[in-house]
Design a protein around this motif. Structure first.
Motif, PDB file in Angstrom:
ATOM      1  N   SER A  95       0.827  -1.217   0.000  1.00  0.00           N
ATOM      2  CA  SER A  95       0.000   0.000   0.000  1.00  0.00           C
ATOM      3  C   SER A  95       0.859   1.263   0.000  1.00  0.00           C
ATOM      4  N   SER A  96       1.816   1.354   0.921  1.00  0.00           N
ATOM      5  CA  SER A  96       2.676   2.537   0.939  1.00  0.00           C
ATOM      6  C   SER A  96       3.645   2.528  -0.230  1.00  0.00           C
ATOM      7  N   GLU A  97       3.934   1.332  -0.751  1.00  0.00           N
ATOM      8  CA  GLU A  97       4.837   1.210  -1.895  1.00  0.00           C
ATOM      9  C   GLU A  97       4.151   1.568  -3.213  1.00  0.00           C
ATOM     10  N   GLY A  98       2.811   1.473  -3.226  1.00  0.00           N
ATOM     11  CA  GLY A  98       2.075   1.752  -4.458  1.00  0.00           C
ATOM     12  C   GLY A  98       2.300   0.707  -5.528  1.00  0.00           C
ATOM     13  N   LYS A  99       2.569  -0.531  -5.103  1.00  0.00           N
ATOM     14  CA  LYS A  99       2.833  -1.622  -6.045  1.00  0.00           C
ATOM     15  C   LYS A  99       1.968  -2.825  -5.705  1.00  0.00           C
ATOM     16  N   PRO A 100       1.519  -3.576  -6.711  1.00  0.00           N
ATOM     17  CA  PRO A 100       0.757  -4.797  -6.435  1.00  0.00           C
ATOM     18  C   PRO A 100       1.642  -5.849  -5.773  1.00  0.00           C
ATOM     19  N   ILE A 101       1.032  -6.678  -4.939  1.00  0.00           N
ATOM     20  CA  ILE A 101       1.780  -7.709  -4.225  1.00  0.00           C
ATOM     21  C   ILE A 101       2.538  -8.611  -5.186  1.00  0.00           C
ATOM     22  N   ALA A 102       1.903  -8.987  -6.304  1.00  0.00           N
ATOM     23  CA  ALA A 102       2.545  -9.904  -7.252  1.00  0.00           C
ATOM     24  C   ALA A 102       3.863  -9.331  -7.773  1.00  0.00           C
ATOM     25  N   GLU A 103       3.895  -8.026  -8.000  1.00  0.00           N
ATOM     26  CA  GLU A 103       5.125  -7.391  -8.485  1.00  0.00           C
ATOM     27  C   GLU A 103       6.211  -7.428  -7.422  1.00  0.00           C
ATOM     28  N   LEU A 104       5.831  -7.151  -6.180  1.00  0.00           N
ATOM     29  CA  LEU A 104       6.806  -7.214  -5.084  1.00  0.00           C
ATOM     30  C   LEU A 104       7.300  -8.636  -4.878  1.00  0.00           C
ATOM     31  N   GLN A 105       6.392  -9.600  -4.965  1.00  0.00           N
ATOM     32  CA  GLN A 105       6.779 -11.001  -4.790  1.00  0.00           C
ATOM     33  C   GLN A 105       7.758 -11.443  -5.866  1.00  0.00           C
ATOM     34  N   ALA A 106       7.567 -10.958  -7.080  1.00  0.00           N
ATOM     35  CA  ALA A 106       8.489 -11.312  -8.161  1.00  0.00           C
ATOM     36  C   ALA A 106       9.893 -10.793  -7.856  1.00  0.00           C
ATOM     37  N   GLY A 107       9.995  -9.552  -7.385  1.00  0.00           N
ATOM     38  CA  GLY A 107      11.292  -9.002  -7.027  1.00  0.00           C
ATOM     39  C   GLY A 107      11.911  -9.721  -5.849  1.00  0.00           C
ATOM     40  N   LEU A 108      11.094 -10.078  -4.873  1.00  0.00           N
ATOM     41  CA  LEU A 108      11.586 -10.801  -3.689  1.00  0.00           C
ATOM     42  C   LEU A 108      12.092 -12.188  -4.066  1.00  0.00           C
ATOM     43  N   GLN A 109      11.457 -12.828  -5.055  1.00  0.00           N
ATOM     44  CA  GLN A 109      11.913 -14.139  -5.494  1.00  0.00           C
ATOM     45  C   GLN A 109      13.273 -14.042  -6.169  1.00  0.00           C
ATOM     46  N   VAL A 110      13.455 -13.009  -6.979  1.00  0.00           N
ATOM     47  CA  VAL A 110      14.758 -12.803  -7.614  1.00  0.00           C
ATOM     48  C   VAL A 110      15.827 -12.569  -6.539  1.00  0.00           C
ATOM     49  N   ALA A 111      15.500 -11.758  -5.533  1.00  0.00           N
ATOM     50  CA  ALA A 111      16.448 -11.496  -4.443  1.00  0.00           C
ATOM     51  C   ALA A 111      16.770 -12.776  -3.682  1.00  0.00           C
ATOM     52  N   THR A 112      15.765 -13.614  -3.440  1.00  0.00           N
ATOM     53  CA  THR A 112      15.970 -14.880  -2.738  1.00  0.00           C
ATOM     54  C   THR A 112      16.895 -15.792  -3.534  1.00  0.00           C
ATOM     55  N   ASP A 113      16.676 -15.870  -4.836  1.00  0.00           N
ATOM     56  CA  ASP A 113      17.521 -16.708  -5.685  1.00  0.00           C
ATOM     57  C   ASP A 113      18.970 -16.230  -5.690  1.00  0.00           C
ATOM     58  N   LEU A 114      19.170 -14.949  -5.420  1.00  0.00           N
ATOM     59  CA  LEU A 114      20.505 -14.356  -5.464  1.00  0.00           C
ATOM     60  C   LEU A 114      21.263 -14.486  -4.136  1.00  0.00           C
ATOM     61  N   VAL A 115      20.590 -14.965  -3.094  1.00  0.00           N
ATOM     62  CA  VAL A 115      21.190 -14.991  -1.749  1.00  0.00           C
ATOM     63  C   VAL A 115      22.524 -15.740  -1.694  1.00  0.00           C
ATOM     64  N   PRO A 116      22.656 -16.956  -2.268  1.00  0.00           N
ATOM     65  CA  PRO A 116      23.968 -17.622  -2.197  1.00  0.00           C
ATOM     66  C   PRO A 116      25.096 -16.783  -2.779  1.00  0.00           C
ATOM     67  N   TYR A 117      24.815 -16.092  -3.876  1.00  0.00           N
ATOM     68  CA  TYR A 117      25.825 -15.220  -4.488  1.00  0.00           C
ATOM     69  C   TYR A 117      26.123 -14.030  -3.574  1.00  0.00           C
ATOM     70  N   ILE A 118      25.077 -13.450  -2.967  1.00  0.00           N
ATOM     71  CA  ILE A 118      25.275 -12.301  -2.071  1.00  0.00           C
ATOM     72  C   ILE A 118      26.165 -12.691  -0.899  1.00  0.00           C
ATOM     73  N   LYS A 119      25.973 -13.890  -0.353  1.00  0.00           N
ATOM     74  CA  LYS A 119      26.804 -14.353   0.767  1.00  0.00           C
ATOM     75  C   LYS A 119      28.268 -14.432   0.360  1.00  0.00           C
ATOM     76  N   LEU A 120      28.503 -14.932  -0.860  1.00  0.00           N
ATOM     77  CA  LEU A 120      29.877 -15.029  -1.350  1.00  0.00           C
ATOM     78  C   LEU A 120      30.498 -13.644  -1.495  1.00  0.00           C
ATOM     79  N   VAL A 121      29.744 -12.707  -2.071  1.00  0.00           N
ATOM     80  CA  VAL A 121      30.243 -11.344  -2.236  1.00  0.00           C
ATOM     81  C   VAL A 121      30.508 -10.704  -0.876  1.00  0.00           C
ATOM     82  N   GLU A 122      29.590 -10.918   0.056  1.00  0.00           N
ATOM     83  CA  GLU A 122      29.741 -10.328   1.388  1.00  0.00           C
ATOM     84  C   GLU A 122      31.014 -10.835   2.058  1.00  0.00           C
ATOM     85  N   ARG A 123      31.272 -12.128   1.917  1.00  0.00           N
ATOM     86  CA  ARG A 123      32.452 -12.709   2.565  1.00  0.00           C
ATOM     87  C   ARG A 123      33.756 -12.231   1.919  1.00  0.00           C
ATOM     88  N   GLU A 124      33.739 -12.092   0.585  1.00  0.00           N
ATOM     89  CA  GLU A 124      34.968 -11.787  -0.132  1.00  0.00           C
ATOM     90  C   GLU A 124      35.226 -10.292  -0.317  1.00  0.00           C
TER      91      GLU A 124
END
Length: 256
Positions: free
Chosen positions: A138-167
């Motif tokens: 509601s405050s974002e002004g975006k439909p839930i489905a659109e936010l969920q799509a972005g969150l899924q991409v972020a979730t899929d990227l987590v293993p890579y983010i951990k590697l970047v964070e460590r290195e």
């Protein structure tokens, strides 16, 4: 006419077993009143709160996420796990903002086992803030489905983010000042954009292009990205054989 239903937010809380969970328990035993919106998940350490936990909580329509741990330099684990929680929360907030989720929906606090009053106060503040933001989207002004799509991409990227964070995102010393200094630096901004946000953007573009051909202007408008950035990402993706560019149209390339 029926009265409008009051918004009752759902807040997922990840609480450290040794301190914040003890503070929550003390608040209950002491009958300190606070809003009943928190859904508690107890972990041994706040440092065990994976980025994936945060993204999945929001993807399942949580209106807020709370992380509660021991006070800094008072962690029961060595090296201090709550510094890992601090780093993860700072990274998560940047990613949430990038995909359109208000980062204020995520809150990290340090609460000891003897701070039942403080726990209740934090819950009052957090509940009031999430209520003011309204349901997720509601405050974002975006439909839930659109936010969920972005969150899924972020979730899929987590293993890579951990590697970047460590290195690449190493903190010189475990102090709160050092963490905030690193995350506020121009060098960190540059690396975060190059190593994480660019890949996040390309993942979101792939999500749009998988189902049907999509125009570059539609991608820019749908993802809130500047058109030059979209074109830059598309050129890289085309060189890697991920998408096919035909005029102004983009189509994902099927992987055999």
């Amino acid at each position: 006419m029926a009265a409008p239903t009051e918004f009752k937010p759902v807040i997922v809380g990840f609480l450290c077993n040794w301190c914040c969970y003890g503070g929550a328990d003390l608040a209950g035993v002491s009958r300190f009143q606070y809003p009943p919106h928190l859904r508690v998940i107890r972990l041994m350490c706040s440092g065990r709160v994976d980025l994936e936990f945060i993204f999945r909580a929001f993807a399942r329509k949580a209106d807020g996420v709370f992380i509660g741990g021991c006070h800094l330099n008072d962690c029961h684990y060595n090296p201090a796990g709550n510094y890992d929680a601090l780093g993860n929360s700072l990274i998560a907030k940047r990613i949430l903002a990038n995909i359109g989720v208000n980062p204020e929906r995520l809150r990290l606090e340090w609460v000891s086992a003897g701070e039942g009053t403080r726990f209740a106060e934090v819950m009052h503040e957090l509940s009031a803030r999430i209520k003011s933001l309204g349901p997720l989207g509601s405050s974002e002004g975006k439909p839930i489905a659109e936010l969920q799509a972005g969150l899924q991409v972020a979730t899929d990227l987590v293993p890579y983010i951990k590697l970047v964070e460590r290195e690449r995102f190493r903190v010189a010393e475990r102090t709160e000042e050092s963490y905030h200094k690193l995350f506020a630096s121009a060098e960190f901004d540059r690396l975060f954009q190059e190593l994480i946000l660019d890949k996040l953007a390309m993942g979101r573009i792939m999500g749009l292009a998988r189902s049907r051909p999509v125009a570059t202007g539609e991608i820019a408008a749908g993802l809130g990205l500047p058109t030059p950035d979209v074109l830059r990402h598309l050129n890289v993706m085309a060189q890697r054989g991920l998408v096919r560019l035909e005029g102004n149209q983009v189509q994902a390339v099927a992987v055999a």
